[in-house]
Design a protein around this motif. Structure first.
Motif, PDB file in Angstrom:
ATOM      1  N   ALA A   9       2.297   1.678  -3.456  1.00 57.80           N
ATOM      2  CA  ALA A   9       1.265   2.019  -4.440  1.00 57.80           C
ATOM      3  C   ALA A   9       0.881   3.489  -4.349  1.00 57.80           C
ATOM      4  O   ALA A   9       0.668   4.159  -5.370  1.00 57.80           O
ATOM      5  N   LEU A  10       0.798   4.012  -3.139  1.00 55.90           N
ATOM      6  CA  LEU A  10       0.444   5.419  -2.965  1.00 55.90           C
ATOM      7  C   LEU A  10       1.518   6.346  -3.522  1.00 55.90           C
ATOM      8  O   LEU A  10       1.224   7.458  -3.980  1.00 55.90           O
ATOM      9  N   SER A  41      -4.493   4.217  -7.037  1.00 53.79           N
ATOM     10  CA  SER A  41      -4.016   3.511  -5.844  1.00 53.79           C
ATOM     11  C   SER A  41      -5.132   3.339  -4.821  1.00 53.79           C
ATOM     12  O   SER A  41      -5.274   2.271  -4.213  1.00 53.79           O
ATOM     13  N   LEU A  78       1.653   4.968  -7.998  1.00 53.59           N
ATOM     14  CA  LEU A  78       0.443   5.072  -8.814  1.00 53.59           C
ATOM     15  C   LEU A  78      -0.266   6.402  -8.577  1.00 53.59           C
ATOM     16  O   LEU A  78      -0.123   7.014  -7.509  1.00 53.59           O
ATOM     17  N   ALA A 116       0.812  -1.220   0.000  1.00 55.87           N
ATOM     18  CA  ALA A 116       0.000   0.000   0.000  1.00 55.87           C
ATOM     19  C   ALA A 116       0.847   1.273   0.000  1.00 55.87           C
ATOM     20  O   ALA A 116       0.588   2.189  -0.797  1.00 55.87           O
ATOM     21  N   ILE A 154      -6.654  -0.245  -3.469  1.00 54.31           N
ATOM     22  CA  ILE A 154      -6.705  -0.581  -2.042  1.00 54.31           C
ATOM     23  C   ILE A 154      -8.139  -0.898  -1.624  1.00 54.31           C
ATOM     24  O   ILE A 154      -8.392  -1.834  -0.850  1.00 54.31           O
TER      25      ILE A 154
END
Length: 564
Positions: A135-136, A144, A139, A132, A148
Motif C-alpha cells: 500500500a505504501l 495509504s 497508493l 502495508a 493503515i
C-alpha cells in the motif's frame, strides 16, 4: 507410632485439603531445611528434565546483547531468529485437550469469545503486515497512511472487549484465604504473557493463588492479538521500550519493595511477562539499594526475555605476586567460593518445543553464550504448549485434587540432565570478555595480559609473551554448580515448589540495611510524606477483606504514575 520431621519455619495447619497430608508424608524424608534427601520410598522418574545451572560469572564479564549492539541491528537479528522458530508456532496450543474450566483452551462462553476475537485479530494483523508495504508503494502517501490508521483503529476496537484494569486481584476461597492470612508480609505479583485478555489473567492469578496459598496481584499485559504482541516483544527486547504494562509493573514493584512492612516480594512472569519483568529489574537495580532488591524472588514460565540481570554483591580482591626475572608478574583474584548476587533466587521453567522460550530463554542462553541471563533453568524435554495454566502449572505444579500423585512420581521427582559443557562455555566466554576488554584497554601502554583461572584455562596470548598474568580461582562457578546438580531431582534444585499449599521455604536473613537507608524507610527523613504517599497502594489486606473491586486497578495505577 509415627514420627514426622517438620521443616523449620513451617507451622502446622489444620488439614484444609490434600496439601497437608501430602506434605506430611514427604516431610518424613527431609533431613535438611533446604534439600530433601533421595528417599527409597519415593521412586524418582527417568530423566526428561534438562537443568541449566545459574550463570555465576564471578568477574562480571558477561553483558546483555543490547549493551553491545545497536537496537536496529539487534531487532533485525531478533526477527531473523524468530522466523526460524515459526515451525514451532502450532506447538503454542498443543496439546489442545483442556480438562478444567481454569484451562485457557477450555470451551466456555468467555473462552470461546476470546478465541474468536484472537483469531479475527490474527487474520487482520497478518493481512495488514502483508499489505502495508504494498500500500505504501502503490497508493498516495496520505491515502495509504489513512488506510493503515483505520485498520489499526479496527484492531484496537476488536481487542477492547478483552481489556481490563491495570491491576487485578485473585479470588480466594476460604481455604486459600486462611493460608494467605499467614503471609501478610509478602507480596506476590504476576505479569501475564501474549494473547491474554483480562479473563485469562484472572484464571492465571486464581490458579497461582490456589496452588501457593497466597493473595496474588495480577499486572495486566494487555493483548492486541498475537502478531501485534510478538511485534511488541521485538521492540521491547531490542529497544528496551517501556510500554504501558512495563510502567505499571515498575511503579507497583518499586512501591512494595520500599515498603518496610513487606519482607518478601515474589514476581512471576509468563511469556512476554518475562520481558516485562526483565525490563523492570533493569530500572530498579539502578535505583534501589541492595536491601530492597534482595527481597525479590523471580520465577518465569515460557519466558520470552532476551536477558536477565542480577548484579554481584561480593567483590574480588587482588594479590600481586613478586616479579621474577624469568616470568611475567601475576595478579591473583581472590573470589569467594560462591559469588553472591543481589537476588538470591531466580528460576525459569520452559517446555522444549514451546516456540516462545525457544526464541527467549533457551536461545538467549544456549546459542548466545556471552549473554547475561541470570537464574537456573528447568526444561521439560520433548514437551510443548505455552498456556500458563494448561501447559505449565498443570504439568509442573498440579493441584492435589487434580493429581493424587503430584508429590511423587511427578515433574518434581524427575532426575535432571546436566549440560556441563554449556556451563563451562558460558563461564569461559564471560572470562574471555574480560580478557578482551583488558587487553584492548592496555594496548596503548604495550601491556599484554593473560587471564588464567584456577583450572588452567587461559585466554589472550600465550603466557611466555605476557607482561601480566591474571589468575582467579574457579572454586564454585557455574561449571561446578552443574556438576553438583548431576543426578539430583527437580525437587532438590527448585525453590518454588516449597511454597506449595501455603508453605514457606527456610530463607536466610536479607542483606543488612545501611543506617541512613534504615532511617529513610522508618520515616526519619524529609521525604517521609512522599514515601507514605508512594506506599499507599492496595495491600494484601484488601484481598483478605474482600475489598478488591474491579475498578480499583486504574485508580491505583493513576496514583502511582503521578508519583513516578
Amino acid at each position: 507410632m509415627h514420627h514426622h520431621l517438620i521443616m523449620p519455619g513451617l507451622p502446622k495447619r489444620q488439614n484444609h485439603d490434600g496439601f497437608d497430608a501430602l506434605f506430611d508424608q514427604h516431610e518424613a524424608d527431609i533431613t535438611s531445611p533446604l534439600l530433601p534427601t533421595k528417599s527409597s520410598a519415593r521412586a524418582t522418574m527417568a530423566s526428561n528434565i534438562k537443568y541449566i545451572a545459574p550463570q555465576m560469572d564471578p568477574l562480571a564479564g558477561s553483558s546483555t546483547k543490547a549493551a553491545r549492539q545497536s537496537p536496529m541491528r539487534l531487532m533485525i537479528q531478533d526477527a531473523g531468529v524468530l522466523l526460524t522458530m515459526l515451525p514451532y508456532l502450532p506447538n503454542i496450543f498443543l496439546p489442545l485437550k483442556a480438562k478444567d474450566s481454569s484451562d485457557e483452551l477450555y470451551m466456555n462462553v468467555q473462552g470461546a469469545r476470546d478465541m474468536i476475537l484472537q483469531g479475527w485479530l490474527m487474520i487482520m494483523e497478518t493481512s495488514l503486515l502483508l499489505m502495508a508495504p504494498l500500500a505504501l508503494l502503490i497508493l498516495p502517501g496520505l491515502v495509504s497512511m489513512t488506510a493503515i490508521a483505520l485498520y489499526s483503529l479496527t484492531v484496537y476496537l476488536v481487542s477492547w472487549p478483552m481489556e481490563g484494569p491495570d491491576l487485578t486481584y485473585s479470588k480466594m476461597d476460604d481455604t486459600t484465604k486462611a493460608m494467605a492470612e499467614k503471609h501478610r508480609d509478602e507480596r506476590w505479583l504476576f505479569v501475564n504473557g501474549t494473547a491474554t485478555g483480562h479473563s485469562g489473567l484472572q484464571k492465571n492469578i486464581d490458579r497461582i493463588s490456589k496452588t501457593f496459598g497466597r493473595a496474588i496481584i495480577g499486572i495486566h499485559n494487555k493483548t492486541y492479538g498475537l502478531p501485534a504482541d510478538i511485534l511488541e516483544c521485538l521492540v521491547q527486547r531490542s529497544f528496551a521500550y517501556k510500554t504501558q504494562d512495563v510502567r505499571v509493573a515498575y511503579s507497583y514493584v518499586k512501591a512494595v519493595l520500599v515498603d518496610p512492612t513487606v519482607k518478601k516480594v515474589v514476581l512471576i512472569g509468563h511469556s512476554q511477562g518475562g520481558i516485562i519483568v526483565s525490563l523492570v529489574l533493569d530500572e530498579l537495580f539502578a535505583e534501589l539499594p541492595t536491601s530492597c532488591m534482595s527481597k525479590l524472588e523471580i520465577y518465569t514460565f515460557g519466558s520470552a526475555a532476551s536477558h536477565f540481570s542480577n548484579p554481584l554483591v561480593s567483590s574480588t580482591t587482588e594479590e600481586h605476586s613478586p616479579v621474577s626475572p624469568t616470568s611475567a608478574p601475576a595478579v591473583h583474584f581472590d573470589i569467594p567460593s560462591q559469588p553472591k548476587h543481589v537476588i538470591s533466587h531466580i528460576e525459569h521453567y520452559a517446555n522444549e518445543h514451546d516456540m516462545v522460550p525457544r526464541w527467549g530463554v533457551l536461545h538467549c542462553i544456549q546459542d548466545t553464550l556471552n549473554n547475561r541471563y541470570a537464574g537456573s533453568v528447568f526444561v521439560r524435554m520433548g514437551a510443548s504448549g505455552h498456556m500458563f495454566n494448561q501447559h505449565y502449572m498443570n504439568t509442573m505444579f498440579p493441584l492435589p485434587e487434580k493429581d493424587a500423585h503430584w508429590m511423587s512420581g511427578s515433574f518434581l521427582d524427575n532426575r535432571v540432565k546436566m549440560d556441563e559443557k554449556l556451563a563451562m562455555k558460558r563461564e569461559n566466554m564471560a572470562m574471555s570478555n574480560i580478557g578482551v576488554m583488558r587487553r584492548e584497554g592496555g594496548l596503548e601502554f604495550g601491556d599484554r595480559q593473560v587471564i588464567q583461572d584456577g583450572m588452567g584455562m587461559m585466554t589472550g596470548s600465550s603466557q611466555t609473551n605476557a607482561n601480566t598474568i591474571m589468575t582467579f580461582a574457579r572454586t564454585n562457578t557455574g561449571y561446578l554448580l552443574a556438576e553438583e546438580a548431576q543426578g539430583k531431582t527437580v525437587r532438590e534444585l527448585s525453590r518454588l515448589w516449597r511454597y506449595l499449599g501455603g508453605r514457606s521455604p527456610h530463607t536466610p536473613t536479607p542483606f543488612p540495611t545501611m543506617g541512613g537507608e534504615a532511617q529513610w524507610l522508618n520515616g526519619k527523613n524529609d521525604k517521609t510524606q512522599g514515601l507514605k504517599q508512594f506506599t499507599s497502594i492496595p495491600s494484601e489486606e484488601n484481598f483478605l477483606n474482600g475489598k478488591s473491586g474491579k475498578g480499583q486497578g486504574g485508580k491505583h495505577h493513576r496514583a502511582l504514575t503521578d508519583l513516578s
